[in-house]
Design an enzyme around this catalytic site. Sequence first.
Site, PDB file in Angstrom:
ATOM      1  N   ARG A 140     -14.112   9.219   0.570  1.00 38.79           N
ATOM      2  CA  ARG A 140     -12.913   8.393   0.343  1.00 38.79           C
ATOM      3  C   ARG A 140     -13.011   7.046   1.322  1.00 38.79           C
ATOM      4  NH1 ARG A 140      -8.293  11.681  -0.924  1.00 38.79           N
ATOM      5  NH2 ARG A 140      -9.146  13.248  -2.708  1.00 38.79           N
ATOM      6  N   ASP A 141     -14.305   6.443   1.323  1.00 37.35           N
ATOM      7  CA  ASP A 141     -14.677   5.279   2.112  1.00 37.35           C
ATOM      8  C   ASP A 141     -13.847   4.196   1.583  1.00 37.35           C
ATOM      9  OD1 ASP A 141     -15.638   3.824   4.142  1.00 37.35           O
ATOM     10  OD2 ASP A 141     -17.471   4.995   4.115  1.00 37.35           O
ATOM     11  N   ASP A 142     -13.875   2.896   2.247  1.00 36.82           N
ATOM     12  CA  ASP A 142     -13.116   1.619   1.735  1.00 36.82           C
ATOM     13  C   ASP A 142     -13.695   1.046   0.576  1.00 36.82           C
ATOM     14  OD1 ASP A 142     -11.120   1.922   4.068  1.00 36.82           O
ATOM     15  OD2 ASP A 142     -12.897   1.709   4.968  1.00 36.82           O
ATOM     16  N   ASP A 159     -10.542   0.942   7.681  1.00 36.09           N
ATOM     17  CA  ASP A 159      -9.120   0.142   7.608  1.00 36.09           C
ATOM     18  C   ASP A 159      -8.144   1.222   7.797  1.00 36.09           C
ATOM     19  OD1 ASP A 159      -9.593   0.440   5.012  1.00 36.09           O
ATOM     20  OD2 ASP A 159      -9.123  -1.550   4.618  1.00 36.09           O
ATOM     21  N   CYS A 181       0.801  -1.341   0.022  1.00 33.34           N
ATOM     22  CA  CYS A 181      -0.016  -0.017  -0.018  1.00 33.34           C
ATOM     23  C   CYS A 181       0.693   1.250  -0.008  1.00 33.34           C
ATOM     24  CB  CYS A 181      -0.935   0.129   1.278  1.00 33.34           C
ATOM     25  SG  CYS A 181      -2.232  -1.161   0.977  1.00 33.34           S
ATOM     26  N   ASP A 220     -11.293  -4.718   2.761  1.00 36.40           N
ATOM     27  CA  ASP A 220     -12.158  -3.349   2.638  1.00 36.40           C
ATOM     28  C   ASP A 220     -13.855  -3.771   2.652  1.00 36.40           C
ATOM     29  OD1 ASP A 220     -10.370  -1.556   2.251  1.00 36.40           O
ATOM     30  OD2 ASP A 220     -10.243  -2.072   0.062  1.00 36.40           O
ATOM     31  N   LYS A 234       0.524   3.550  -3.084  1.00 38.27           N
ATOM     32  CA  LYS A 234      -0.706   4.286  -3.102  1.00 38.27           C
ATOM     33  C   LYS A 234      -0.220   5.782  -3.813  1.00 38.27           C
ATOM     34  CE  LYS A 234      -4.694   3.105  -0.384  1.00 38.27           C
ATOM     35  NZ  LYS A 234      -5.440   3.306   0.734  1.00 38.27           N
ATOM     36  N   ASP A 267      -8.692  -3.324  -4.942  1.00 38.32           N
ATOM     37  CA  ASP A 267      -7.372  -3.002  -4.454  1.00 38.32           C
ATOM     38  C   ASP A 267      -6.283  -3.994  -4.899  1.00 38.32           C
ATOM     39  OD1 ASP A 267      -5.370  -1.994  -2.607  1.00 38.32           O
ATOM     40  OD2 ASP A 267      -6.701  -1.564  -1.212  1.00 38.32           O
TER      41      ASP A 267
END
Length: 352
Positions: free
Chosen positions: A55-57, A233, A23, A97, A26, A74
């Site tokens: 910007r939720d999961d 998360d 991650c 997620d 990103k 992802d």
Amino acid sequence: MSDSPVTLPESIKLTEYSHGAGCGCKISPKVLSTILASQLPVFTDPNLLVGNQSRDDAAVYKLNDEIGIISTTDFFMPIVDDPFTFGRIAATNAISDIYAMGGTPIMAIAILGWPINKLPAEIAQQVVDGGRQACMEAGIMLAGGHSIDAPEPIFGLAVTGQIALSDLKQNDTAKKGDRLYLTKPIGIGILTTAQKQKKLHDEDSLIAVNAMCQLNTIGATIAKISGVNALTDVTGFGLAGHLLEMCQGANLTAKLKFDAVPLLPRALDYLALGCVPGGTHRNYDSYGEHLPELSEHQKAILCDPQTSGGLLVAVSAAAEAELIALLDANHITPICIGSLETPTTQANVVLC
């Protein structure tokens, strides 16, 4: 199926074929805001309950008055050298997620980019098998996927889940007075950077791996606690970044107990050796203006990019005991790392 790592030839180390890791790949929040800014007319659908506004999961689509469908994706470049473990971590990260919204996964499809002229297809097969292992642990099928020839190895999933709408949790619905809990320690970016810098001792090689392979299945049960007001998360933007999203979405300030933030074993030792990922600096550059003045040590921990990190839970004082009992029953050490209050300064996070 065994989850034992495959033995790679000494000459092949997956992390040497990517410029980023996990991650930490990103795109920074500041650059992402530019990318997502659209000149097109806004199209709305009343059944889309959660989109990208906060910007939720994951996205959530209402099927009927009781059930919603969760959709997320992802993927990233290798964060470990072993292909099976890389696939397992990438898949675990993607599936989590769904749990972060309070739902349960129902199926996944794979996303694979592979440098065919640089790495054998047999290694890609081990990556995909690692993804299958994570899906099996989550009780779902890896139902298909898509692959391309790419300059660097990339793997991840698109995951579909379902949720009872009464259990839906979002990252921007916290309330004043909520307590903050974290279900996994921080430090994955530090330890994986130590590996990439060839400073990681053999006896420490599984510390981050074991954390990253742990599914956040507890999220689906946490969501059933009515006093849990927000859930997300902690991944590539670090604890501070995801906490900021929670605070800004609810117009609150977090009083964060820095010394209470749980850390992976040996994380401080490798931090002292200079094992700070590039993503840490990008994170701070993107949102540091919303934080109080931090020491370099505090920046390195709060902005450390996590891969397959834990859940950040905002729970009311009345429901705190119920959450603690649930975490205890699932062998997760319940540690309160702060609370959410009415803003009193320009900073969305203050240390106490």
